[in-house]
Design an enzyme around this catalytic site. Structure first.
Site, PDB file in Angstrom:
ATOM      1  N   ASP A   1       3.239 -11.875  11.518  1.00 44.56           N
ATOM      2  CA  ASP A   1       3.436 -11.274  10.213  1.00 44.56           C
ATOM      3  C   ASP A   1       4.651 -11.904   9.554  1.00 44.56           C
ATOM      4  O   ASP A   1       5.656 -12.190  10.205  1.00 44.56           O
ATOM      5  CB  ASP A   1       3.630  -9.762  10.367  1.00 44.56           C
ATOM      6  CG  ASP A   1       3.584  -9.051   9.035  1.00 44.56           C
ATOM      7  OD1 ASP A   1       3.477  -9.735   8.002  1.00 44.56           O
ATOM      8  OD2 ASP A   1       3.658  -7.821   9.030  1.00 44.56           O
TER       9      ASP A   1
ATOM     10  N   SER B   1       1.840  -1.999   4.066  1.00 40.93           N
ATOM     11  CA  SER B   1       2.477  -2.985   3.183  1.00 40.93           C
ATOM     12  C   SER B   1       3.372  -2.253   2.185  1.00 40.93           C
ATOM     13  O   SER B   1       4.285  -1.551   2.595  1.00 40.93           O
ATOM     14  CB  SER B   1       1.405  -3.825   2.502  1.00 40.93           C
ATOM     15  OG  SER B   1       1.987  -4.954   1.914  1.00 40.93           O
TER      16      SER B   1
ATOM     17  N   HIS C   1      -0.513 -10.279   8.427  1.00 47.95           N
ATOM     18  CA  HIS C   1      -0.253  -9.212   7.460  1.00 47.95           C
ATOM     19  C   HIS C   1      -1.565  -8.808   6.798  1.00 47.95           C
ATOM     20  O   HIS C   1      -2.221  -9.625   6.156  1.00 47.95           O
ATOM     21  CB  HIS C   1       0.742  -9.694   6.403  1.00 47.95           C
ATOM     22  CG  HIS C   1       1.283  -8.582   5.578  1.00 47.95           C
ATOM     23  ND1 HIS C   1       2.368  -7.834   5.970  1.00 47.95           N
ATOM     24  CD2 HIS C   1       0.889  -8.075   4.399  1.00 47.95           C
ATOM     25  CE1 HIS C   1       2.613  -6.919   5.053  1.00 47.95           C
ATOM     26  NE2 HIS C   1       1.734  -7.050   4.091  1.00 47.95           N
TER      27      HIS C   1
END
Lengths: 180, 351
Positions: B286, B172, B316
């Site tokens: 995602d 991330s 995600h």
């Protein structure tokens, strides 16, 4: 003052140790809450049988040559073969064939050794009846094709565990790796 | 989301509780996860997962520290040097820390599976420290590993460490940091090599970036991509509004999401010659999938080697949940990438 403090400290340590000791046994118990149920709601839910499932024996009358190999390889000589020798064509003619599923152990020897493959295993396993004599299937009953539970919309089919493992193996390769 | 285990759903709901309506963060709730993962700073603590860990201080002036993980079961007969992983945790530059429970567990799994030393960097968080504080902390960590004679504690890491096989890995916002820290370090290396033409080099750098692993990196821009529109409500970990909040709090005041820190695609992106090979992990559901694709196109356009790994069922943040099957596959795929790009591997010999 200090004896009281040490007493409280030791009491706290004993409490923590006891709680940890009791909690250890709950690790196995509480881990079951994260698992999927293994039971199914039969007869509204039925499992899909595997390809090698040993269910009711299927018999094809036209293929049989009345060689009685199935009787010889059967551990209890169960199949009842009634045949007559036709002198003009010099060949046996099958008259009657029956298998008593009340006695059959579904070992599959007859299916294995049949030279003309007129015997085969099906996935049908619901053979219960109120009269045990009805379990004596003649060639007409043995020739009936198995009932497919997949087409019955009132029954929900569930895969059993070996098939689920195969699905898991397939999902292992579901990701895509691309090199540039 | 209904097919996820209940433990994953509970953690996602807890993460949602930590966010207030106005977007600010309840950090004490997230801090609860740090209590059970405290590592001793004095003596390395052995772990049931065959990994020892300790915390080291990199820069006292800015409060920069990192948690070092090392596998315990090392074969004593001529052990091969261990590669080094510098890990940057995610959280939109605002959340979590190196001692956060899921990331601590993830680092231990990396350490055990990859047989490597993992250095999890606890960089400074926004909004107290905006751009480029996090990137400066990442570069400071690399400089610490490169210039300090013994950067890792000797009692924690008895085996020799191969600083020529240093991999940056982040998820991330950590994946965003992997790109920028690698770019900065590669630029500094290029500048140093150009200076060495005129004068003898002061010190040969021992730290070599062998690869960059970006796990669902946090990129963005002003425009709304198709994946952002379609997967906005797909999972509770990340949404478009939350991503916008993260960028607003991290980027400099008044900057838009097309800032070079966020929008890493197009011709404007500059890459140094020594930028390492990259592995980009993305998920089909995602939110940032399209930004990952653009980033990969940018790397390809610059002639860099990229490996793209796409998981069809990954949302995600899937890597933080060990219950999911894709999470263990990810570690295996990282191992494949690492084995291909270690120093002395076949690809290096051919390249």
């Amino acid at each position: 003052m200090f004896p009281m403090l040490t007493g409280f400290i030791s009491y706290g340590q004993q409490t923590i140790r006891a709680a940890r000791y009791i909690g250890q046994s709950f690790i196995i118990t509480l881990s079951h809450t994260n698992r999927l149920p293994i039971t199914i709601h039969y007869p509204y839910e039925k499992s899909i049988t595997s390809e090698r499932f040993r269910g009711r024996i299927h018999f094809e009358f036209d293929k049989c040559i009345a060689c009685e190999v199935c009787v010889r390889v059967c551990p209890i000589d169960l199949p009842l073969v009634d045949w007559r020798f036709e002198k003009d064509i010099k060949r046996k003619q099958l008259l009657n064939y029956s298998i008593d599923f009340g006695v059959c152990i579904f070992c599959g020897n007859c299916v294995e050794y049949c030279p003309t493959n007129c015997l085969s295993m099906t996935e049908e396993y619901e053979l219960s009846t109120y009269d045990r004599h009805e379990l004596n299937y003649n060639q007409i009953a043995l020739s009936r094709l198995p009932i497919s539970i997949m087409g019955d919309y009132t029954i929900q089919t569930i895969r059993n565990s070996p098939q689920s493992k195969i699905d898991e193996e397939k999902s292992w390769n579901s990701r895509t790796i691309t090199d540039y | 989301m209904s097919s996820l285990p209940w433990t994953v759903r509970i953690q996602a709901a807890a993460f949602q509780v930590a966010q207030r309506q106005d977007g600010s963060i309840r950090r004490p709730i997230l801090f609860l996860s740090d209590l059970k993962t405290g590592a001793s700073r004095a003596t390395p603590s052995p772990d049931v997962s065959e990994v020892r860990s300790t915390d080291i201080t990199i820069d006292v002036s800015r409060g920069l520290w990192a948690r070092v993980f090392c596998p315990t079961a090392i074969a004593d007969d001529a052990p091969a040097p261990l590669p080094v992983f510098v890990y940057f945790h995610g959280g939109g530059f605002m959340l979590f820390s190196a001692s956060f429970g899921p990331y601590d567990t993830f680092c231990r799994r990396l350490c055990r599976k990859l047989r490597a030393v993992v250095v999890s960097v606890n960089y400074r968080l926004a909004p107290e420290h905006r751009f480029p504080a996090a990137y400066d902390d990442g570069v400071a960590t690399l400089r610490y590993l490169d210039e300090t004679p013994t950067p890792l504690p000797a009692d924690l890491v008895p085996a020799p460490v191969d600083f020529g096989s240093c991999f940056l890995i982040g998820d991330s916002s950590g994946g965003n940091m992997v790109h920028h820290v690698a770019q900065r370090w590669a630029s500094m290396s290029s500048a140093t090599s150009s200076q060495s033409q005129s004068q003898p080099p002061l010190r040969m750098r021992r730290l070599r970036l062998a690869g960059a692993v970006l796990i669902q990196p946090f990129f963005g821009g002003e425009e709304r991509t198709e994946a952002e529109v379609r997967h906005d409500k797909a999972c509770r970990i990340l949404s478009v509004a939350r991503a916008d909040l993260y960028w607003r709090e991290f980027l400099p005041e008044g900057a838009s999401r097309d800032h070079p820190a966020a929008r890493v695609c197009g011709e404007g992106v500059e890459l140094a010659d020594t930028f390492p090979p990259a592995m980009v992990v993305t998920g089909r559901i995602d939110l940032l999938k399209d930004w990952h694709a653009r980033y990969v196109e940018t790397l390809r356009g610059k002639g860099k080697r990229v490996r793209v790994v796409e998981y069809p069922d990954a949302f995600h943040g899937f890597y933080a949940f060990p219950e999911l099957a894709d999470s263990s596959k990810l570690v295996e795929d990282i191992k494949l990438f690492v084995d291909d790009h270690r120093s002395g591997s076949r690809l290096d010999a051919c390249g």
